[in-house]
Motif scaffolding. Sequence first.
Motif, mmCIF file in Angstrom:
data_model
loop_
_atom_site.group_PDB
_atom_site.id
_atom_site.type_symbol
_atom_site.label_atom_id
_atom_site.label_comp_id
_atom_site.label_asym_id
_atom_site.label_seq_id
_atom_site.Cartn_x
_atom_site.Cartn_y
_atom_site.Cartn_z
ATOM 1 N N GLY A 9 1.060 -1.072 1.174
ATOM 2 C CA GLY A 9 0.398 -2.233 0.572
ATOM 3 C C GLY A 9 1.131 -3.501 0.927
ATOM 4 O O GLY A 9 2.288 -3.478 1.360
ATOM 5 N N ASN A 10 0.464 -4.627 0.728
ATOM 6 C CA ASN A 10 1.056 -5.899 1.154
ATOM 7 C C ASN A 10 1.325 -6.858 -0.005
ATOM 8 O O ASN A 10 1.567 -8.041 0.211
ATOM 9 C CB ASN A 10 0.154 -6.586 2.191
ATOM 10 C CG ASN A 10 -1.254 -6.822 1.657
ATOM 11 O OD1 ASN A 10 -1.519 -6.638 0.471
ATOM 12 N ND2 ASN A 10 -2.153 -7.227 2.546
ATOM 13 N N LYS A 11 1.300 -6.352 -1.228
ATOM 14 C CA LYS A 11 1.476 -7.273 -2.358
ATOM 15 C C LYS A 11 2.945 -7.549 -2.667
ATOM 16 O O LYS A 11 3.269 -8.477 -3.398
ATOM 17 C CB LYS A 11 0.742 -6.764 -3.594
ATOM 18 C CG LYS A 11 1.467 -5.740 -4.424
ATOM 19 C CD LYS A 11 0.711 -5.505 -5.740
ATOM 20 C CE LYS A 11 1.545 -4.685 -6.704
ATOM 21 N NZ LYS A 11 0.847 -4.505 -7.993
ATOM 22 N N TRP A 12 3.860 -6.713 -2.101
ATOM 23 C CA TRP A 12 5.287 -6.880 -2.354
ATOM 24 C C TRP A 12 6.008 -7.315 -1.082
ATOM 25 O O TRP A 12 5.572 -7.033 0.033
ATOM 26 C CB TRP A 12 5.905 -5.566 -2.836
ATOM 27 C CG TRP A 12 5.439 -5.104 -4.180
ATOM 28 C CD1 TRP A 12 4.562 -5.746 -5.008
ATOM 29 C CD2 TRP A 12 5.808 -3.908 -4.850
ATOM 30 N NE1 TRP A 12 4.364 -5.026 -6.148
ATOM 31 C CE2 TRP A 12 5.122 -3.893 -6.086
ATOM 32 C CE3 TRP A 12 6.653 -2.859 -4.549
ATOM 33 C CZ2 TRP A 12 5.245 -2.860 -7.003
ATOM 34 C CZ3 TRP A 12 6.797 -1.821 -5.458
ATOM 35 C CH2 TRP A 12 6.096 -1.825 -6.676
ATOM 36 N N ASN A 45 2.753 -2.326 6.675
ATOM 37 C CA ASN A 45 3.044 -2.476 5.238
ATOM 38 C C ASN A 45 3.339 -1.126 4.597
ATOM 39 O O ASN A 45 2.829 -0.800 3.519
ATOM 40 C CB ASN A 45 1.860 -3.147 4.511
ATOM 41 C CG ASN A 45 1.611 -4.554 5.009
ATOM 42 O OD1 ASN A 45 2.543 -5.354 5.106
ATOM 43 N ND2 ASN A 45 0.367 -4.855 5.348
ATOM 44 N N SER A 155 -7.081 -1.018 -5.005
ATOM 45 C CA SER A 155 -6.794 -2.421 -4.657
ATOM 46 C C SER A 155 -5.947 -2.542 -3.387
ATOM 47 O O SER A 155 -4.918 -3.226 -3.362
ATOM 48 C CB SER A 155 -6.083 -3.122 -5.830
ATOM 49 O OG SER A 155 -6.842 -3.030 -7.003
ATOM 50 N N GLU A 157 -3.963 -0.511 -2.001
ATOM 51 C CA GLU A 157 -2.615 0.044 -2.109
ATOM 52 C C GLU A 157 -2.678 1.564 -2.178
ATOM 53 O O GLU A 157 -3.642 2.142 -2.686
ATOM 54 C CB GLU A 157 -1.916 -0.459 -3.374
ATOM 55 C CG GLU A 157 -1.698 -1.951 -3.422
ATOM 56 C CD GLU A 157 -1.191 -2.373 -4.789
ATOM 57 O OE1 GLU A 157 -0.086 -2.924 -4.860
ATOM 58 O OE2 GLU A 157 -1.893 -2.131 -5.790
#
Length: 598
Positions: A9-12, A45, A155, A157
């Motif tokens: 995922g790319n949120k972190w 990611n 989402s 992820e």
Amino acid sequence: MCRIAGIIGNKWSKAEVEDGLQRMCDAMQKGGPDGFGYQTLPELNLAFGHRRLSLIDLSENGKQPMAYGKHLWITFNGEIYNYQELKADLISKGFTFQNQTDTEVILAGYEAYGTDFFKELKGMFAFALVDQKARQTFLVRDEIGIKPLYYYSQSNELYFASEVKAFKALDPNWKENKDWPIYFLSFGFVPEPYTTLDGVYNLAKGHFLTWDHAKQQCKTQQFSGNYPNAEQTTQPEAIKQTETNLDKAVKRHLIADAPIGVFLSGGIDSSLLSIIANEQNAQTITTVSINFNEPEFSEQSYQQIIAEQIGSEHISYTVTANDFEQNIAQIFQDMDQPSNDGINSWFVNKVAKENGLKAVLSGIGADELFGGYPSFKRHELIKKLKKLPRFLLKSAKHLPNDKLKRISFLAYKNPIGEYLFLRGFYTPNVVGKLLGISEKQVTKLLSSYPTHEELELLNAEDRIAWFECNIYMQNQLLKDTDYMSMAHGIEVRVPFLDQDVVTGAKQLPTNKRFNQQPKSLLIEAYRNLLPEAIWNRPKKGFTFPFQHWFGSYQPMLNTNHYQNNPQALRLLKQFKDNKLHWSKLFAVYQVFYHARQK
């Protein structure tokens, strides 16, 4: 055997991903005490984590996550027992290898055959493999479901891990699955695919999940595991086939570069494994047994018969009420999810660890495959009861006896009602009172539990075997064995669940596989080796004196623990009056215990 984890995922940020992965792996450290490794691929990611328990190629060559070429990475938990044959095939096709591990064989096999290679693997496994060229990541779980693989996908992820507690370590505020207490009080465990956490599921056995990094989406496909068609055979052929398959399975399961032993309870299954392992191994076999001061629970005399017959290095430990009191708090911490049947496994693995073993053979699977439980004699009773009017079946919930109450489950149109009749804990009216919800809500959830379409094609003992293998063994025995063994850094291997043994058993006609005497096929196959004193006696499960020990366990007996819930207090009184089995109150205790921890 190891523990694996991953974040996609790319949120972190990269630092946050590495920190989160470290926390996930630290939460599972006991299951991989020999080393930690991780690999990040920022362009995808993706981050893979791994905690290692070394059994094959103990050198640094076996370190994971492991690469193959410039575009494949894997983090792998398990053992591939036919990896040497697979490796020979790959070498003949020009593939080269840098180490002696089964891990590298998975990578080379995928490079050669793609996802079709997954069905060639024989063993217990759960792994994540990323193909940077194809921009795809695969989560894969063995067809028997021996090793767990939990995942969360939402989402854009994807998170995965070998234990549910790793998700909580990643995010301490992770929401609970509001339905888990209903499942737990009804089944005695939280059944797959569900877990105690919201959105976290167990990947179905014999399936692989494909994560498309471009689309940031996943899909799941089955690669193996359907119930095979029965093949006509004679009884002598069935006996010989069973013997051949089990002999080969035990030999495969003894492959290791670290000390390995056998759990010897004194019953048919563990005695057989000990005898076969002794024949297959040139070195002296180590057998591990648990005993008790309470004579009605001790199997020591039977264990001694086998230990003396094969001349094993026999380790016997007497577990006392004091051991129970001193360790129960730690056992609670080592549980990955609530359970009513993992304490015995925790103790026997503790003894194995303290005596220098790293892997141990266990007899799990024999009862389920070859008709060892009393449930196999109840299929006719189920058929007769299901002919009664549904309103009459439903009214059984008002009967005074717990076993009779379970007749009400047979009113379900869903076949899961048959399993709950055989092994269920509490009926919906009781569960509703314990949780402060409506009986209708409980019934709706249970009656919609997903079962496999192949179940509808089975009848008689084959139907019971499906329930015992896919519900009870899958969710109780294998799950408990996994996290209670890994709590001590021990790998438990299960030869009766070798793919060839399982397929061979399922292909037998019902009348050849199941006879009047439980596990008669196994007994006949090894009559010349298995002493009559072992097989010609009443079945006795591997049980502890828990009714007595929990009777002195004050946290469970404290009325304040149950928050003035009238139903819970009634059950507590029944237990104190010796009118309720310890496991049923223990289940209630755990639900209220977890509620207090929120």
